[in-house]
Design a protein around this motif. Structure first.
Motif, PDB file in Angstrom:
ATOM      1  N   LYS A 112       0.298 -12.812   0.490  1.00  0.00           N
ATOM      2  CA  LYS A 112       1.475 -13.640   0.189  1.00  0.00           C
ATOM      3  C   LYS A 112       1.500 -13.995  -1.302  1.00  0.00           C
ATOM      4  N   VAL A 113       0.347 -13.954  -1.944  1.00  0.00           N
ATOM      5  CA  VAL A 113       0.227 -14.245  -3.372  1.00  0.00           C
ATOM      6  C   VAL A 113       0.506 -12.984  -4.185  1.00  0.00           C
ATOM      7  N   LEU A 114      -0.129 -11.880  -3.829  1.00  0.00           N
ATOM      8  CA  LEU A 114       0.064 -10.578  -4.465  1.00  0.00           C
ATOM      9  C   LEU A 114       0.060  -9.554  -3.336  1.00  0.00           C
ATOM     10  N   PRO A 115       1.213  -8.937  -3.040  1.00  0.00           N
ATOM     11  CA  PRO A 115       1.333  -8.088  -1.852  1.00  0.00           C
ATOM     12  C   PRO A 115       0.702  -6.703  -1.989  1.00  0.00           C
ATOM     13  N   VAL A 116      -0.612  -6.687  -2.259  1.00  0.00           N
ATOM     14  CA  VAL A 116      -1.332  -5.430  -2.446  1.00  0.00           C
ATOM     15  C   VAL A 116      -2.656  -5.465  -1.697  1.00  0.00           C
ATOM     16  N   THR A 117      -3.216  -4.286  -1.468  1.00  0.00           N
ATOM     17  CA  THR A 117      -4.573  -4.135  -0.957  1.00  0.00           C
ATOM     18  C   THR A 117      -5.248  -3.058  -1.792  1.00  0.00           C
ATOM     19  N   ASN A 148      -0.223  -0.665   7.604  1.00  0.00           N
ATOM     20  CA  ASN A 148       0.268   0.175   8.701  1.00  0.00           C
ATOM     21  C   ASN A 148       1.678   0.664   8.423  1.00  0.00           C
ATOM     22  N   ASN A 149       2.203   1.471   9.328  1.00  0.00           N
ATOM     23  CA  ASN A 149       3.576   1.953   9.198  1.00  0.00           C
ATOM     24  C   ASN A 149       4.559   0.816   9.431  1.00  0.00           C
ATOM     25  N   ASP A 150       5.765   0.974   8.943  1.00  0.00           N
ATOM     26  CA  ASP A 150       6.859   0.018   9.109  1.00  0.00           C
ATOM     27  C   ASP A 150       6.503  -1.387   8.612  1.00  0.00           C
ATOM     28  N   PRO A 151       6.159  -1.513   7.324  1.00  0.00           N
ATOM     29  CA  PRO A 151       5.809  -2.832   6.796  1.00  0.00           C
ATOM     30  C   PRO A 151       7.027  -3.742   6.691  1.00  0.00           C
ATOM     31  N   PRO A 152       6.818  -5.044   6.757  1.00  0.00           N
ATOM     32  CA  PRO A 152       7.925  -5.966   6.507  1.00  0.00           C
ATOM     33  C   PRO A 152       8.322  -5.845   5.023  1.00  0.00           C
ATOM     34  N   PRO A 153       9.550  -6.177   4.672  1.00  0.00           N
ATOM     35  CA  PRO A 153      10.026  -5.987   3.289  1.00  0.00           C
ATOM     36  C   PRO A 153       9.146  -6.645   2.224  1.00  0.00           C
ATOM     37  N   GLU A 154       8.595  -7.802   2.522  1.00  0.00           N
ATOM     38  CA  GLU A 154       7.790  -8.509   1.519  1.00  0.00           C
ATOM     39  C   GLU A 154       6.402  -7.895   1.314  1.00  0.00           C
ATOM     40  N   LEU A 155       6.029  -6.913   2.150  1.00  0.00           N
ATOM     41  CA  LEU A 155       4.717  -6.272   2.030  1.00  0.00           C
ATOM     42  C   LEU A 155       4.821  -4.751   1.910  1.00  0.00           C
ATOM     43  N   ASN A 156       6.012  -4.239   1.597  1.00  0.00           N
ATOM     44  CA  ASN A 156       6.189  -2.791   1.505  1.00  0.00           C
ATOM     45  C   ASN A 156       5.851  -2.272   0.101  1.00  0.00           C
ATOM     46  N   ASP A 157       5.979  -0.968  -0.099  1.00  0.00           N
ATOM     47  CA  ASP A 157       5.650  -0.350  -1.385  1.00  0.00           C
ATOM     48  C   ASP A 157       6.467  -0.950  -2.522  1.00  0.00           C
ATOM     49  N   GLU A 158       7.754  -1.122  -2.298  1.00  0.00           N
ATOM     50  CA  GLU A 158       8.629  -1.646  -3.346  1.00  0.00           C
ATOM     51  C   GLU A 158       8.220  -3.060  -3.756  1.00  0.00           C
TER      52      GLU A 158
END
Length: 183
Positions: A112-117, A148-158
């Motif tokens: 939620k702070v930085l949407p990366v892994t 995983n597949n189908d990420p929510p918008p706030e955690l997607n690639d963009e």
């Protein structure tokens, strides 16, 4: 015998198609990369003095406090406490003062702070064009916040790319202003 061979061939063909489709459907996120740079009207040594200490990320606007151990040794750690109160834990895995470069990875952050892994990054200072000023490059590689597949918008690639691009851009522009204004 022909019937058995045809059945075997059909089974093998079905297995190949199933494997190919499963692999295509199971494909998760792709590692993303972001690179930003800024030219600063100051000698590289002065810029490196501002950012070369892994234990001091005070030059980055959102950071309120940096705490860590082992200085600039490989394996050194730091905890960034952001002005929001959130924290990011990082570990140094490359450091070269002569080349004015270091690389680190995030070991703990709330998406939620930085949407990366699986984030890793390198900061490098080099002489600017024609030997004037400095060029600072900040480059990172990471996966989106939702593995995983189908990420929510706030955690997607963009969202991941936008967050890291914004962080790098704002951080480098802030560094430029701080150094060029003498603060």
């Amino acid at each position: 015998m022909r019937v058995v061979l045809k059945a075997l061939a059909a089974t093998v063909a079905l297995a190949i198609v199933t494997t190919a489709l499963t692999t295509a459907w199971a494909h998760g996120p792709t590692r993303r990369k972001v690179q930003q740079q800024v030219t600063i009207n100051a000698e590289p040594a002065k810029v490196w003095a501002a950012i070369g200490n892994f234990q001091d990320m005070g030059w980055l606007g959102p950071v309120a406090k940096t705490e860590g151990d082992k200085g600039n040794e490989i394996g050194a750690t730091r905890r960034l406490t952001l002005k929001t109160g959130a924290t990011i834990d990082e570990e140094l895995y490359k450091y070269d003062a002569e080349k004015m470069s270091y690389s680190y990875r995030i070991t703990a952050v709330d998406v939620k702070v930085l949407p990366v892994t699986n984030y890793s990054s390198t900061i490098t200072v080099s002489p600017g064009a024609d030997g004037k000023g400095s060029l600072v490059e900040w480059a990172g590689a990471f996966y989106r916040g939702y593995p995983n597949n189908d990420p929510p918008p706030e955690l997607n690639d963009e969202a991941a790319i936008a967050a890291v691009t914004g962080l790098y851009h704002d951080g480098l522009e802030g560094l430029k202003a701080k150094i060029e204004n003498g603060s």
